[in-house]
Write a protein that holds these residues in place. Structure first.
Motif, PDB file in Angstrom:
ATOM      1  N   THR A 143      36.894  31.997  15.343  1.00 57.61           N
ATOM      2  CA  THR A 143      38.253  31.663  14.915  1.00 57.61           C
ATOM      3  C   THR A 143      38.756  32.615  13.847  1.00 57.61           C
ATOM      4  O   THR A 143      39.913  33.031  13.862  1.00 57.61           O
ATOM      5  CB  THR A 143      38.307  30.229  14.372  1.00 57.61           C
ATOM      6  OG1 THR A 143      37.754  29.336  15.333  1.00 57.61           O
ATOM      7  CG2 THR A 143      39.739  29.811  14.061  1.00 57.61           C
ATOM      8  N   ARG A 144      37.891  32.932  12.905  1.00 58.92           N
ATOM      9  CA  ARG A 144      38.248  33.846  11.817  1.00 58.92           C
ATOM     10  C   ARG A 144      37.057  34.733  11.472  1.00 58.92           C
ATOM     11  O   ARG A 144      35.905  34.330  11.618  1.00 58.92           O
ATOM     12  CB  ARG A 144      38.656  33.080  10.559  1.00 58.92           C
ATOM     13  CG  ARG A 144      39.998  32.353  10.675  1.00 58.92           C
ATOM     14  CD  ARG A 144      41.153  33.327  10.477  1.00 58.92           C
ATOM     15  NE  ARG A 144      42.437  32.638  10.499  1.00 58.92           N
ATOM     16  CZ  ARG A 144      43.602  33.201  10.181  1.00 58.92           C
ATOM     17  NH1 ARG A 144      43.622  34.461   9.806  1.00 58.92           N
ATOM     18  NH2 ARG A 144      44.715  32.509  10.245  1.00 58.92           N
ATOM     19  N   VAL A 145      37.376  35.951  10.986  1.00 58.91           N
ATOM     20  CA  VAL A 145      36.355  36.884  10.531  1.00 58.91           C
ATOM     21  C   VAL A 145      36.613  37.193   9.058  1.00 58.91           C
ATOM     22  O   VAL A 145      37.694  37.672   8.700  1.00 58.91           O
ATOM     23  CB  VAL A 145      36.378  38.193  11.337  1.00 58.91           C
ATOM     24  CG1 VAL A 145      35.333  39.172  10.800  1.00 58.91           C
ATOM     25  CG2 VAL A 145      36.146  37.918  12.817  1.00 58.91           C
ATOM     26  N   ALA A 146      35.619  36.909   8.215  1.00 60.05           N
ATOM     27  CA  ALA A 146      35.737  37.213   6.788  1.00 60.05           C
ATOM     28  C   ALA A 146      34.893  38.441   6.477  1.00 60.05           C
ATOM     29  O   ALA A 146      33.665  38.376   6.476  1.00 60.05           O
ATOM     30  CB  ALA A 146      35.284  36.022   5.949  1.00 60.05           C
ATOM     31  N   TYR A 147      35.574  39.555   6.225  1.00 66.55           N
ATOM     32  CA  TYR A 147      34.900  40.798   5.843  1.00 66.55           C
ATOM     33  C   TYR A 147      35.092  40.979   4.334  1.00 66.55           C
ATOM     34  O   TYR A 147      35.880  40.262   3.705  1.00 66.55           O
ATOM     35  CB  TYR A 147      35.524  41.968   6.604  1.00 66.55           C
ATOM     36  CG  TYR A 147      34.798  43.287   6.460  1.00 66.55           C
ATOM     37  CD1 TYR A 147      33.490  43.427   6.886  1.00 66.55           C
ATOM     38  CD2 TYR A 147      35.439  44.398   5.912  1.00 66.55           C
ATOM     39  CE1 TYR A 147      32.828  44.646   6.771  1.00 66.55           C
ATOM     40  CE2 TYR A 147      34.790  45.618   5.796  1.00 66.55           C
ATOM     41  CZ  TYR A 147      33.482  45.731   6.224  1.00 66.55           C
ATOM     42  OH  TYR A 147      32.827  46.930   6.112  1.00 66.55           O
TER      43      TYR A 147
END
Length: 233
Positions: A143-147
């Motif tokens: 759903t989301r990518v946290a880099y």
């Protein structure tokens, strides 16, 4: 990267014995040191101050930490250190820390990887694939990518393009409001996306980090239920 390592250690501690029920992981960074200019320390981000904490438990909670994996590429270690010796560490020496200058000197020196960042990207792809396989999901389920919080170009080129995902699935819009807040980047993004309703039960949150050394880590968090403190109104 520090929080990934702490989560990995805490997870191992909980799995080691049924008597180990909970673990508290914390992080705090304050970049007011005179040897570091938060605005010019790196060409890719500005530094922000932050603190974060997360509790891991063997009991059911609002989210589940699924696989967490890390890899080290020592051949890139000098990228952030530059030509200075390993000892004494640069943080204890006169002058200012400057990742931009260190990287430029490394790129112009004999130790640079002729393949540039390609080996780094390949190692990251392999690590993410392993993490997704162990979570029994695919990128379509993310759903989301946290880099690590950085410039739009950095997040786009180093995270979203290699993953083949659009920037709309990144946490860049949130991260640009606080800067690179050290080890708290991904956990703070998780808290804020839960609080505003961007993450819902059944969603999968991919955390991806990179740090000097050179270390890469990834983890998947599955949202089980909406936490009681989340305001989705």
């Amino acid at each position: 990267m520090g929080l990934f390592s702490a989560l990995e250690l805490a997870t191992s501690h909980l799995l080691a014995s049924d008597e180990h029920e909970t673990a508290l992981v914390t992080s705090g960074d304050n970049f007011t040191s005179p040897i570091l200019d938060r605005w010019r320390f790196s060409p890719h981000f500005v530094m922000g101050d932050a603190g974060s904490a997360v509790v891991l438990s063997r009991r059911k909670g609002f989210a589940r930490l699924k696989p967490i994996n890390a890899v080290t590429l020592p051949e890139y270690e000098a990228m952030h250190r530059g030509p200075e010796p390993l000892y004494p560490p640069g943080a204890t020496s006169p002058g200012k820390l400057d990742f931009g200058n260190s990287k430029d000197r490394w790129l112009d020196g004999p130790d640079r990887d002729p393949a540039g960042p390609l080996q780094l990207i390949a190692a990251q792809d392999k690590l993410v694939s392993r993490t997704l396989d162990e979570a029994a999901i695919t990128l379509d389920d993310i759903t989301r990518v946290a880099y690590a919080n950085g410039s739009r170009e950095r997040v786009h080129d180093r995270a979203m393009v290699p993953l083949g995902l659009p920037m709309s699935l990144s946490t860049w819009e949130q991260g640009r409001t606080v800067g690179h807040i050290g080890a708290s980047d991904q956990i703070v993004a998780l808290e804020q996306f839960l609080a505003d309703g961007s993450l819902q039960p059944g969603d999968h949150f991919l955390m991806l980090g990179v740090g000097p050394g050179l270390n890469i880590a990834s983890a998947v968090i599955e949202i089980i239920e909406t936490p009681h403190w989340a305001d989705t109104s």
